[in-house]
Structures are given as structure tokens and as C-alpha cells.
Design a protein around this motif. Structure first.
Motif, short mmCIF file in Angstrom:
data_model
loop_
_atom_site.label_atom_id
_atom_site.label_comp_id
_atom_site.label_asym_id
_atom_site.label_seq_id
_atom_site.Cartn_x
_atom_site.Cartn_y
_atom_site.Cartn_z
N ALA A 1 -1.10 -9.04 -0.07
CA ALA A 1 -0.94 -7.60 0.06
C ALA A 1 -0.39 -7.21 1.43
CB ALA A 1 -2.29 -6.91 -0.19
N GLU A 2 -0.81 -7.93 2.48
CA GLU A 2 -0.36 -7.57 3.83
C GLU A 2 1.15 -7.76 3.98
OE1 GLU A 2 -2.60 -9.83 3.10
OE2 GLU A 2 -4.53 -9.33 4.05
N ASP A 3 1.70 -8.72 3.25
CA ASP A 3 3.14 -9.01 3.35
C ASP A 3 3.93 -8.37 2.21
OD1 ASP A 3 2.82 -10.65 5.61
OD2 ASP A 3 2.22 -12.32 4.33
N LEU A 4 3.23 -7.69 1.31
CA LEU A 4 3.88 -7.05 0.15
C LEU A 4 4.63 -8.07 -0.70
CD1 LEU A 4 5.35 -3.81 1.83
CD2 LEU A 4 3.12 -4.13 0.76
N THR A 5 3.95 -9.19 -1.04
CA THR A 5 4.54 -10.19 -1.92
C THR A 5 3.50 -10.65 -2.94
OG1 THR A 5 3.96 -12.15 -0.61
CG2 THR A 5 6.04 -11.03 -0.06
N VAL A 6 4.00 -11.18 -4.05
CA VAL A 6 3.15 -11.79 -5.06
C VAL A 6 3.90 -13.01 -5.61
CG1 VAL A 6 4.05 -10.33 -6.93
CG2 VAL A 6 1.81 -11.40 -7.19
N THR A 7 3.17 -14.09 -5.89
CA THR A 7 3.76 -15.29 -6.46
C THR A 7 3.16 -15.51 -7.84
OG1 THR A 7 4.13 -16.27 -4.28
CG2 THR A 7 4.13 -17.76 -6.17
#
Length: 474
Positions: free
Chosen positions: A118-124
Motif C-alpha cells: 500500500a505504501e508504494d501503491l502496488t499489488v502483485t
């Protein structure tokens, strides 16, 4: 009835390669119940939403992890047998059809959200995760993934076809929103492209090469995506127009003024009638723009007022607002169901779907001439468009038992694509090439560029086993 020469792409080039019994036996041994040769399963994996009828694959492997995919590809490669990735089967251009036979690798069971940063605004995620499942997983973090092609497509399929959809005017397409991939190559090797960093200058951009490659260069087994904060305020609105031109001129003005509209969809009067019947809505049966605004309450209000003022100048009327989530969902669900509403309006029909995109300044020229041709043809059609970025779709509704209707509809599509290319647009804004647009790609890109694509394909897949017969002919 044979297709005329100028419509050669009516019939795909079907050249079935043999699938040795030894390979099928080895697959059954390795995968057990995860491998099926049942005709019902094969037929399910041998059709999509295109108009093509092609023999099904010889077997279907249900992969549950990356190793499963790698092993299946290695076994197929040892016999030079084609492999075709399969997500949810929602493609429109024949991407997953087994025109050269082979085996289908179904990744729908690879449906895990692997990590949320969430802190980096990414999801894998794994490739079988659908876009709705991604948004369900990240909403508790106050985030969302904006790419919305309408169907609840798999993320792997969306990356493979470089999908976009209704939010692209503000948030871009899969090209801008995929940061990294895990891919199984034609030899069964597992490679990674990209990182979670927002940018990189390290070597060739293999991520962008794979995004949009339609399964012809590798099988995607993991995807890292950009996420965005959920907007503080969201408002949707519909506005009716006396003519399509008035609606399109409104859109052009909105975009050229730099209004940061999130969604801007055109629905013609034909389609509004179909949607009303299918979704039990009471929308005014005129040409309509369906719009959505994201931001702070003040900015949403300002955007909406600006758009309403512009629309009024072009004869827009009957502005209606949908500010609650339930109202917005109802409107957008109806829009996303336009395809099914159209199909149900003519029982037994199939739709030939177009997918051109032109520079926004040329949108009116392209769209209005295409509407006139469709009206003159006598073929029922629906028209919807992500017109905020110059992309629109006709769906010509044909009786598959009447070849003349198919030929007439394909003729309309040919004229539409030729017009879009003359206006410096593209034959496909988001569906991909697949089988249906192979001839168009050659016209658009030119022989030299397509030869370069062939060189890449031959280098990465020398035995042509990865989804062969798609994008271009070898």
C-alpha cells in the motif's frame, strides 16, 4: 460460401499440427486430474467471443502455479506442439483459438493476490485473478486498480492484450499500469521483467514487449500493477443529445480544455434502447454521454459544472446525476452489459465488434461517416465508445447462418478501419490483433515493422509454439 479476396480474414488459416499420443500420456501422468481431454472441456477452451469457429485444442492443462506452467510448456516444446494461454475466455478477436492445434494452458486457478504494498501503491497478483477480485482485495487499503475493460477479465489476459476500457482517459491502459512480470518462455524457462520501482533505464523494456504480445512471446504467470488512491468524491452523470455529432463535439471540447474527467462514454440511441430493455432502466432513448468525475468534492463539482456548461452549448439536455455508489454501479453495470443487451435484442445473432481509435481531433470525422455507412447497410448495430480517448466500438449483429450478412458487416469494418488509418489512428485501441486484425496490422504498421515483429518472435520462439497464428503470419 467462399469469402471474397478482399475479405480474406473472414476465414482463419487453420493448420492443425499433430499432438503425439506420447505427449498426451506424459501430460496425464504429470498433471493427473489437472489435465483433461474431455470434449466438453476442450470445446470450452476452444472458443471466445469472436465470430470464428475453430477446432478445439487437443487437451487442457489447469495450471495451479508457475511450475505447472513451466512444466507444461517444456513438455509441449519437446514435441514442438503449440501452447495457448487461457484466462476467462472473454477475448473478442480469436486470441485463444487453437488454429494450429496444441494444448490450452488454463491459468484461472492461479488466482491469488500475492502481495499488497500500500505504501508504494502496488499489488502483485497471479494471472488468473480478475480485475474485480483485485479491487476487492485492495479497497480496505483505500486503493483501487482503475483499468476496466467491461468484462471481469483476468489480469493476465488484460496484460497480454494491452487492455484499457472506460477509465483510460484519465488513468491510461495496461501499458502504463504494469510495472513487472513473471513470464514462462517458449523453452519453459521462468524469467522476470521489471521491478516495483516506478521507473527504470536498465536494458530493453521487456515488460512493455510482453504487454500486448497476446501470448505469442511467453505465458504470463505473475503481474505487478500500479494502484491509485480511492477518490475522495465520485460523481456520475448522464446527458442526452439530439445528434451523435453534438455529443462528440462536447467530448472534444472537454478534452481539449483539459478537464480531468475520469470516464466519458458515448452510447448511441440504438444501444440505449437495448440497454433499457436488458437492464430494466428508464434512460432517455437518445444519444447519450455517460460520465464520471473523480477528486475532492470541490473539484468534482467544478468538473461537472464545466462539462454541463459545454454540453449545453452543443444542445445537451436532461443532465441526471448519480452520486451514490448504488446509482453509479447500476449505470456502469448497464453500460458494461451493452454487448449482452445487443446480443439479446436479436436472438441467435453474433456480433462482429470493431475497435478503432483515432486522435481526439479526428473523432467526429471518423465516427459520423461510419454511422452513416452502418445506417445505410441495413445491418442492426450497437455503438459505444470510450470517446474521451478517441476509441469507439460498433457491434454489427449478424445471423451466422447467412454468409452475406457476415460479408457485409466485415465490409463495414474494413471501411471503418481504412478511415481510421487515414486519420492517423489505429485498427485496435484495446482488443488486440488476434486473428481478426492481422491484415489490418500489416496496413497500419507496414511490412518493415511487421517483419521486425516476426524477427522478435522467431528469436524468442524459434519453433513457433506460443499461440501461433496470431498477430501476423510466419
Amino acid at each position: 460460401m467462399n469469402a471474397p479476396a478482399q475479405l480474406a480474414h473472414l476465414v482463419p488459416d487453420i493448420q492443425q499440427r499433430p499432438v503425439p499420443a506420447e505427449l498426451l500420456a506424459t501430460l496425464q501422468s504429470r498433471f493427473s486430474s489437472q489435465c483433461s481431454t474431455a470434449m466438453a472441456v476442450r470445446e470450452q477452451h476452444g472458443r471466445d467471443e469472436s465470430v470464428y469457429d475453430v477446432p478445439p485444442p487437443a487437451a487442457v492443462v489447469f495450471a495451479q502455479n508457475t511450475q505447472d506452467v513451466a512444466d507444461a510448456v517444456k513438455l509441449a516444446a519437446s514435441h514442438k506442439v503449440p501452447v495457448i494461454p487461457f484466462g476467462v475466455g472473454s477475448s473478442l478477436e480469436g486470441h485463444l483459438l487453437a488454429v494450429q492445434g496444441g494444448i490450452s494452458i488454463d491459468v484461472s486457478r492461479m488466482d491469488q493476490v500475492l502481495s499488497i504494498n500500500a505504501e508504494d501503491l502496488t499489488v502483485t497478483v497471479q494471472p488468473g485473478v480478475t480485475r474485480k477480485a483485485v479491487n476487492e482485495a485492495v479497497k480496505s487499503e483505500g486503493l483501487f486498480f482503475p483499468i476496466d475493460p467491461g468484462a471481469d477479465a483476468s489480469i493476465g489476459g488484460m496484460a497480454a492484450t494491452r487492455a484499457s476500457g472506460t477509465n483510460a482517459v484519465r488513468y491510461g491502459t495496461m501499458r502504463e499500469n504494469v510495472l513487472a512480470l513473471e513470464v514462462v518462455t517458449a523453452s519453459g524457462e521462468v524469467i522476470r521483467t521489471g521491478t516495483r520501482a516506478k521507473k527504470s533505464s536498465a536494458g530493453y523494456d521487456l515488460t512493455r514487449l510482453m504487454v500486448g504480445s497476446e501470448g505469442t512471446l511467453g505465458v504470463i504467470t505473475e503481474v505487478t500493477l500500479k494502484l491509485y488512491p480511492l477518490p475522495e468524491a465520485i460523481s456520475a452523470a448522464t446527458c442526452s443529445f439530439p445528434t451523435i455529432e453534438a455529443a462528440v463535439r462536447t467530448v472534444i471540447q472537454v478534452i481539449q480544455l483539459g478537464v480531468p474527467i475520469a470516464r466519458c462514454e458515448l452510447i448511441d440511441a440504438n444501444t440505449v434502447r437495448m440497454v433499457n430493455t436488458h437492464s430494466k432502466l428508464g434512460l432517455r432513448e437518445e444519444h447519450m454521454l455517460l460520465m464520471e468525475f473523480h477528486g475532492s468534492p470541490a473539484s468534482v463539482k467544478e468538473q461537472a459544472e464545466t462539462v454541463q456548461e459545454i454540453a449545453t452549448d452543443f444542445g445537451g439536455n436532461a443532465f441526471q446525476w448519480a452520486t451514490t455508489p448504488e446509482e453509479r454501479t447500476r449505470l456502469w453495470t448497464a453500460r458494461h452489459n451493452a454487448y449482452f443487451a445487443a446480443i439479446q435484442s436479436k436472438p441467435g445473432c453474433r456480433a462482429i465488434s470493431t475497435d478503432t481509435c483515432v486522435p481526439i481531433s479526428r473523432l467526429a470525422d471518423c465516427l459520423l461517416d461510419s454511422v452513416a455507412e452502418a445506417d445505410a447497410s441495413g445491418i442492426p448495430y450497437f455503438l459505444v465508445g470510450h470517446v474521451g480517448d478517441g476509441n469507439f466500438h460498433f457491434g454489427y449483429l449478424i445471423d451466422p447462418a447467412i454468409p452475406e450478412e457476415r460479408e457485409r458487416a466485415e465490409g463495414l469494418n474494413n471501411q471503418l478501419v481504412a478511415r481510421a488509418l487515414r486519420l492517423e489512428g489505429t485498427c485496435t485501441g484495446e482488443h488486440g490483433v488476434g486473428l481478426h486484425k492481422m491484415d489490418f496490422l500489416l496496413t497500419e504498421a507496414g511490412a518493415g515493422a511487421v517483419d521486425m515483429m516476426r524477427s522478435i518472435k522467431r528469436a524468442l520462439d524459434p519453433d513457433n509454439i506460443l499461440n501461433p497464428g496470431k498477430i501476423f503470419a510466419l
